[in-house]
Motif scaffolding. Structure first.
Motif, PDB file in Angstrom:
ATOM      1  N   GLY A 265       0.781  -1.228   0.000  1.00 58.03           N
ATOM      2  CA  GLY A 265       0.000   0.000   0.000  1.00 58.03           C
ATOM      3  C   GLY A 265       0.810   1.275   0.000  1.00 58.03           C
ATOM      4  O   GLY A 265       0.236   2.362  -0.090  1.00 58.03           O
ATOM      5  N   GLN A 268       2.273   6.415  -2.413  1.00 59.15           N
ATOM      6  CA  GLN A 268       2.149   7.853  -2.611  1.00 59.15           C
ATOM      7  C   GLN A 268       3.390   8.563  -2.069  1.00 59.15           C
ATOM      8  O   GLN A 268       4.380   7.929  -1.712  1.00 59.15           O
ATOM      9  N   THR A 302      -3.932   5.954   0.810  1.00 59.95           N
ATOM     10  CA  THR A 302      -3.898   4.497   0.672  1.00 59.95           C
ATOM     11  C   THR A 302      -3.517   3.870   2.001  1.00 59.95           C
ATOM     12  O   THR A 302      -2.489   4.213   2.596  1.00 59.95           O
ATOM     13  N   TRP A 334      -0.713   5.067   6.651  1.00 60.07           N
ATOM     14  CA  TRP A 334      -1.324   5.537   5.400  1.00 60.07           C
ATOM     15  C   TRP A 334      -0.247   6.135   4.501  1.00 60.07           C
ATOM     16  O   TRP A 334       0.724   6.730   4.977  1.00 60.07           O
TER      17      TRP A 334
END
Length: 362
Positions: A265, A268, A302, A334
């Motif tokens: 995940g 970003q 994410t 995250w």
């Protein structure tokens, strides 16, 4: 020229109770009985004749004559031939001679000891799928991996090499599917029970009756979170949200997070981790069903799942009921686009009005 890797041509024990001829590169179809036991060797000094071998070979085929000359009919009554070089040499004066032969690898009666790559891959996928299948809200990953592991384990059973990885993968994939189904059932039952306790189902029934009868039905099950709606919005990270029944929830300020090699995940600009705490100061048990969402600069963040994070797994919400007077703490990681523009929406379960935590100036 003799292959330096393979044993030389000759007669060897094929592991099936007989001698078989090895031509230096592969087994042939020519067989012969095994040599007698040590206590009977003195009375049985000669191997079968070429005629006897012809009876056991397909279509009467026998090894070339020079092979018989060098392999079978040794005449060395005084034992002058080197021991162990001729399995059919005659021992001097009826004494027995022990010869040691090595059966070529991979021949009749041998077992393949190579690695079963497909079986090993199936085992790894099955273990990872088992872990995810037992984690609520991320079980979809397990439901994808476990069938793949099951199919690969079946394929691995029919390939050469060790069978235990494929067999273990088959067992793990089946047990993982069963465990995942049990976890999903428990979570679904907990959600249903909370919906019943909160009056959501009663409200649906009441609305259906009102639609059918055309008359209002008194609502005796108000939402315990109705009075908290105004308070639940606009909290800063690090502050605490308190609901009317005494349950509180705190979301810490974000900190940088370094994902391990076992994470998923992180896709970003920057990875952050939050510490969440639920304290149950009510008189009833609280079954946590936490579904958090996070936006960053107008982009949905994410969620990172990291089972290899330092200090313990990260990103997996709690599932253990919280007793009155107790609390529970976990971490959520995250991957975000803008760490200076974060807004998180979360709550202890569906029963409670969602609280909003943010670092954006109001």
């Amino acid at each position: 020229m003799t292959d330096p890797v393979n044993p030389p041509a000759g007669w060897y024990d094929d592991g099936r109770g007989a001698l078989r001829y090895w031509d230096g590169t592969q087994w042939t179809e020519h067989t012969a009985p095994l040599a007698p036991a040590a206590d009977q060797a003195a009375t049985a000094a000669y191997p079968p004749s070429p005629a006897d071998l012809t009876a056991t070979a397909p279509y009467g085929a026998v090894p070339p004559a020079d092979q018989y000359a060098t392999q079978q009919f040794g005449t060395d009554p005084y034992g002058t031939r080197a021991a162990g070089t001729d399995p059919y040499a005659i021992a001097p004066y009826g004494t027995t001679t022990t010869t040691t032969t090595t059966r070529p690898a991979g021949g009749p009666g041998g077992e393949s000891t190579g690695a079963n790559v497909v079986g090993i891959i199936a085992l790894v996928i099955a273990v990872v799928g088992f872990v995810f299948a037992c984690i609520p809200f991320v079980q979809v990953v397990g439901w994808i991996l476990l069938p793949i592991a099951f199919v690969l384990s079946i394929v691995g059973l029919f390939l050469k090499g060790r069978k235990w990885p494929a067999i273990t993968a088959l067992i793990v994939s089946v047990v993982g599917a069963i465990a995942g189904a049990i976890v999903a059932a428990v979570v679904a039952w907990g959600i249903f029970g909370q919906l019943v306790d909160s009056g959501v189902i009663q409200d649906e029934i009441r609305e259906t009756i009102e639609d059918e009868l055309g008359t209002p039905v008194p609502n005796e099950s108000p939402d315990p979170g109705d009075d908290d709606e105004a308070t639940a919005n606009g909290l800063a990270f690090g502050e605490t949200m308190e609901w009317s029944d005494g349950v509180t929830m705190t979301v810490s300020e974000p900190e940088p997070f370094s994902a391990s090699d076992l994470s998923a995940g992180s896709d970003q600009a920057e990875d952050l981790v939050f510490t969440l705490t639920i304290v149950n100061d009510s008189t009833e048990n609280v079954q946590p069903i936490v579904v958090s969402t996070l936006s960053s600069g107008g982009t949905e963040a994410t969620r990172i799942i990291d089972v290899g994070a330092e200090g313990g797994q990260v990103g997996i919400p709690p599932t253990t009921p919280i007793q009155p007077g107790e609390s529970i703490t976990w971490q959520e990681a995250w991957s975000v686009a803008d760490p200076d523009s974060l807004t998180m929406s979360t709550s202890p379960s569906f029963v409670y009005e969602a609280a909003t935590f943010t670092n954006v100036s109001q």
